[in-house]
Write a protein that holds these residues in place. Structure first.
Motif, PDB file in Angstrom:
ATOM      1  N   CYS A  29       7.546   0.103  15.878  1.00 20.75           N
ATOM      2  CA  CYS A  29       7.713  -0.995  14.825  1.00 20.75           C
ATOM      3  C   CYS A  29       7.189  -0.644  13.449  1.00 20.75           C
ATOM      4  O   CYS A  29       7.907  -1.128  12.411  1.00 20.75           O
ATOM      5  N   ILE A  30       6.172   0.094  13.326  1.00 19.06           N
ATOM      6  CA  ILE A  30       5.794   0.303  12.031  1.00 19.06           C
ATOM      7  C   ILE A  30       6.664   1.357  11.190  1.00 19.06           C
ATOM      8  O   ILE A  30       6.843   1.190  10.034  1.00 19.06           O
ATOM      9  N   LEU A  31       7.082   2.093  11.964  1.00 18.15           N
ATOM     10  CA  LEU A  31       8.103   3.327  11.355  1.00 18.15           C
ATOM     11  C   LEU A  31       9.310   2.405  10.761  1.00 18.15           C
ATOM     12  O   LEU A  31       9.969   2.880   9.872  1.00 18.15           O
ATOM     13  N   GLU A  32       9.736   1.504  11.697  1.00 23.37           N
ATOM     14  CA  GLU A  32      10.893   0.717  11.186  1.00 23.37           C
ATOM     15  C   GLU A  32      10.786   0.180  10.067  1.00 23.37           C
ATOM     16  O   GLU A  32      11.674  -0.158   9.305  1.00 23.37           O
ATOM     17  N   HIS A  33       9.506  -0.582   9.700  1.00 20.77           N
ATOM     18  CA  HIS A  33       9.037  -1.085   8.581  1.00 20.77           C
ATOM     19  C   HIS A  33       8.529  -0.436   7.485  1.00 20.77           C
ATOM     20  O   HIS A  33       7.831  -0.928   6.428  1.00 20.77           O
ATOM     21  N   SER A  34       8.903   0.762   7.698  1.00 23.13           N
ATOM     22  CA  SER A  34       8.133   1.698   6.431  1.00 23.13           C
ATOM     23  C   SER A  34       9.501   2.666   5.918  1.00 23.13           C
ATOM     24  O   SER A  34       9.682   3.859   6.278  1.00 23.13           O
ATOM     25  N   PRO A  35      10.120   2.189   5.131  1.00 25.64           N
ATOM     26  CA  PRO A  35      11.530   2.714   4.735  1.00 25.64           C
ATOM     27  C   PRO A  35      11.416   3.983   3.718  1.00 25.64           C
ATOM     28  O   PRO A  35      12.210   4.925   3.577  1.00 25.64           O
ATOM     29  N   VAL A  36      10.130   4.118   3.129  1.00 28.07           N
ATOM     30  CA  VAL A  36      10.119   5.629   2.315  1.00 28.07           C
ATOM     31  C   VAL A  36       8.901   6.431   2.670  1.00 28.07           C
ATOM     32  O   VAL A  36       8.483   7.160   1.991  1.00 28.07           O
ATOM     33  N   VAL A  46       0.880  -1.125   0.088  1.00 26.27           N
ATOM     34  CA  VAL A  46      -0.009   0.117   0.006  1.00 26.27           C
ATOM     35  C   VAL A  46       0.841   1.257  -0.026  1.00 26.27           C
ATOM     36  O   VAL A  46       2.023   1.275   0.551  1.00 26.27           O
ATOM     37  N   ILE A  47       0.371   2.448  -0.583  1.00 30.71           N
ATOM     38  CA  ILE A  47       0.934   3.644  -0.681  1.00 30.71           C
ATOM     39  C   ILE A  47       0.356   4.534   0.549  1.00 30.71           C
ATOM     40  O   ILE A  47       1.254   5.214   0.993  1.00 30.71           O
ATOM     41  N   THR A  62       7.324  -5.347   5.784  1.00 32.28           N
ATOM     42  CA  THR A  62       7.908  -4.269   5.319  1.00 32.28           C
ATOM     43  C   THR A  62       7.169  -3.466   4.036  1.00 32.28           C
ATOM     44  O   THR A  62       6.762  -4.068   3.259  1.00 32.28           O
ATOM     45  N   PHE A  63       6.634  -2.280   4.423  1.00 30.85           N
ATOM     46  CA  PHE A  63       5.790  -1.526   3.910  1.00 30.85           C
ATOM     47  C   PHE A  63       6.536  -0.595   2.800  1.00 30.85           C
ATOM     48  O   PHE A  63       6.913   0.396   2.935  1.00 30.85           O
ATOM     49  N   SER A  64       7.247  -1.531   1.648  1.00 26.22           N
ATOM     50  CA  SER A  64       7.858  -0.840   0.764  1.00 26.22           C
ATOM     51  C   SER A  64       7.652   0.372  -0.006  1.00 26.22           C
ATOM     52  O   SER A  64       8.366   1.273  -0.421  1.00 26.22           O
ATOM     53  N   PRO A 117      14.952   2.255  16.542  1.00 26.83           N
ATOM     54  CA  PRO A 117      14.958   1.847  15.036  1.00 26.83           C
ATOM     55  C   PRO A 117      15.537   2.728  13.848  1.00 26.83           C
ATOM     56  O   PRO A 117      15.412   4.040  13.998  1.00 26.83           O
ATOM     57  N   ALA A 118      15.907   2.195  12.861  1.00 28.97           N
ATOM     58  CA  ALA A 118      16.562   3.186  11.597  1.00 28.97           C
ATOM     59  C   ALA A 118      15.032   3.446  10.991  1.00 28.97           C
ATOM     60  O   ALA A 118      14.319   2.568  10.739  1.00 28.97           O
ATOM     61  N   ILE A 119      14.815   4.767  10.787  1.00 32.69           N
ATOM     62  CA  ILE A 119      13.376   4.946  10.304  1.00 32.69           C
ATOM     63  C   ILE A 119      13.503   5.678   8.993  1.00 32.69           C
ATOM     64  O   ILE A 119      14.736   6.200   8.553  1.00 32.69           O
ATOM     65  N   SER A 120      12.465   6.000   8.308  1.00 32.73           N
ATOM     66  CA  SER A 120      12.831   6.719   6.810  1.00 32.73           C
ATOM     67  C   SER A 120      13.343   8.074   7.084  1.00 32.73           C
ATOM     68  O   SER A 120      13.092   8.925   7.549  1.00 32.73           O
ATOM     69  N   LYS A 121      14.297   8.070   5.999  1.00 30.18           N
ATOM     70  CA  LYS A 121      15.081   9.316   5.855  1.00 30.18           C
ATOM     71  C   LYS A 121      14.056  10.436   4.927  1.00 30.18           C
ATOM     72  O   LYS A 121      14.367  11.763   5.068  1.00 30.18           O
ATOM     73  N   HIS A 122      13.104  10.028   4.437  1.00 33.37           N
ATOM     74  CA  HIS A 122      12.219  10.770   3.967  1.00 33.37           C
ATOM     75  C   HIS A 122      11.002  11.433   4.841  1.00 33.37           C
ATOM     76  O   HIS A 122      10.186  12.180   4.325  1.00 33.37           O
ATOM     77  N   LEU A 123      11.105  10.929   5.772  1.00 35.23           N
ATOM     78  CA  LEU A 123       9.966  11.254   6.761  1.00 35.23           C
ATOM     79  C   LEU A 123      10.093  12.629   7.296  1.00 35.23           C
ATOM     80  O   LEU A 123      10.926  12.785   7.956  1.00 35.23           O
ATOM     81  N   ASN A 124       9.426  13.494   6.588  1.00 34.44           N
ATOM     82  CA  ASN A 124       9.829  15.157   7.145  1.00 34.44           C
ATOM     83  C   ASN A 124       8.415  15.793   7.504  1.00 34.44           C
ATOM     84  O   ASN A 124       8.636  16.984   7.776  1.00 34.44           O
ATOM     85  N   ILE A 125       7.415  15.212   7.637  1.00 38.70           N
ATOM     86  CA  ILE A 125       6.180  15.891   7.979  1.00 38.70           C
ATOM     87  C   ILE A 125       5.385  15.124   9.134  1.00 38.70           C
ATOM     88  O   ILE A 125       5.223  13.717   8.470  1.00 38.70           O
TER      89      ILE A 125
END
Length: 408
Positions: free
Chosen positions: A304-311, A264-265, A281-283, A337-345
């Protein structure tokens, strides 16, 4: 008016048939007495509307049955019937007639079918032309929701239905809306629709979702009364080992719901922690809305969800109730965890800035300064789905709001 010009009768055939299609069937037939131009116009309407008004004020249900038997008999209709709206409220006890009429309509070229207050059971519906199906206050049994024989069906909506079946399947449906429906079956129901693009599951038992590789948008809110447990363990709690608990059984994986949402997007997920121990992983996930269940007790579910949402690009947290939710998850809180580098909002919607909001801000600040966090104070949090992009379909009810921008 006497001697006046009859402008309606002068309308082209297509326009006249279109107008008649909005009348209840009995009214449409009665227009045959208006003038010679109208005598057979009703026989060519492309939209059939059966309303309770057809029998409430015009005689017995038996009269209506005879009328519809004649109308839908071979040769009873002159044109291709494209759309039918059938409301059987008051005739529920006579499901046999309703089923016959529905199958006669589908045996033609009807593309849109809207049915209320009836019972449908085996065999499955058959139509090469049906594109949209809407079922309301229905009793559905057996294999009737196996749409293998409806290859053109793209839009399926069910509301307030009782489902005595354990599977919904299609190779063509692109939009699925299941609202306040209850499954009556001995096992977890499954949904197998790999072609799905848009999904809404609102206030129903959590089903097993098969692979949906094309899914773009999903709104999921399990029924409030559903604890999603097997009650085979001590004190009627989950035993933790059966198919109901682990999702194993015939499914071949442990995820019941989240596995089907992996592609899902845009996702709104309200109150569901059952699959987090096997979180996929929600790719493709870019926009995510969660409510208070993900931050109840601690932040394990959210992390957990943030870790599995890389974009992931945008996160919305909608906080209303102060209810404590139980999540079946083991996550080391001391390790971020490592979270998405794209998460800006990040947007937090709440009634007031309480201790829970402060703890969320403190947690998010640990991930760096590139994240813009806004707090939206609302006087009344909507219980509807509310992604901004889809407000035309699920209107929010945020009356009073102010934004507090917090730079990380």
């Amino acid at each position: 008016m006497p001697g006046g010009e009859d402008r309606i009768s002068a309308l082209p055939d297509g326009v006249l048939q279109h107008v008649l299609g909005f009348l209840p069937a009995h009214d449409a037939v009665q227009t045959s007495v208006l003038a010679g131009r109208w005598r057979h116009a009703w026989r060519s309407i492309r939209r059939l509307h059966l309303s309770p008004e057809d029998w409430w004020d015009r005689g017995s249900p038996e009269h209506l049955k005879n009328f519809f038997d004649a109308l839908l008999s071979p040769g009873g209709h002159d044109s291709i019937l494209e759309e039918a709206k059938l409301d059987f409220d008051g005739l529920v006890e006579d499901c046999a007639h309703a089923e016959v009429w529905i199958r006669r309509i589908l045996s033609g070229q009807a593309q849109v079918l809207d049915v209320s207050f009836a019972t449908l059971e085996n065999p499955p519906l058959v139509s090469r032309h049906l594109r949209k199906l809407e079922l309301t206050e229905m009793i559905l049994e057996g294999d009737v929701l196996d749409f293998a024989s409806c290859p053109a069906l793209e839009d399926l909506k069910m509301a307030d239905c009782r489902l005595y079946l354990d599977k919904i399947s299609s190779q063509s449906v692109k939009r699925l809306n299941i609202d306040s429906c209850y499954f009556f079956c001995d096992c977890r129901p499954s949904i197998s629709i790999p072609s799905l693009l848009w999904l809404l599951l609102d206030s129903c038992i959590v089903p097993f979702l098969g692979s949906m590789p094309s899914l773009e948008t999903a709104f999921v809110k399990p029924a409030a009364y559903s604890r999603d447990c097997c009650i085979r363990g001590a004190f009627k709690e989950c035993c933790g080992i059966c198919a109901e608990c682990t999702g194993d059984g015939d499914h071949g994986s442990r995820c019941v719901l989240l596995g089907g949402l992996a592609s899902v997007i845009h996702l709104e997920l309200l109150i569901f922690g059952r699959d987090l121990r096997w979180c996929p992983t929600f790719s493709n996930l870019k926009t995510l809305l969660l409510n208070e269940w993900c931050v109840a007790i601690d932040f394990r579910a959210l992390l957990c969800i943030l870790e599995h949402s890389p974009v992931l690009e945008k996160l919305i947290l909608r906080l209303s109730k102060r209810r404590e939710f139980i999540t079946v998850l083991s996550y080391p809180m001391e390790k971020l965890p490592a979270i998405s580098k794209h998460l800006n909002i990040v947007e937090i919607r709440c009634r007031d800035v309480d201790g829970r909001v402060c703890r969320i801000l403190k947690l998010l600040s640990r991930f760096g300064s590139a994240m813009q966090i806004s707090i939206k104070l609302v006087s009344q949090l909507s219980t509807c789905f509310s992604f901004e992009t889809w407000l035309w379909h699920f209107p929010a009810n945020d009356d009073d709001e102010c934004n507090i921008i917090v730079q990380g």
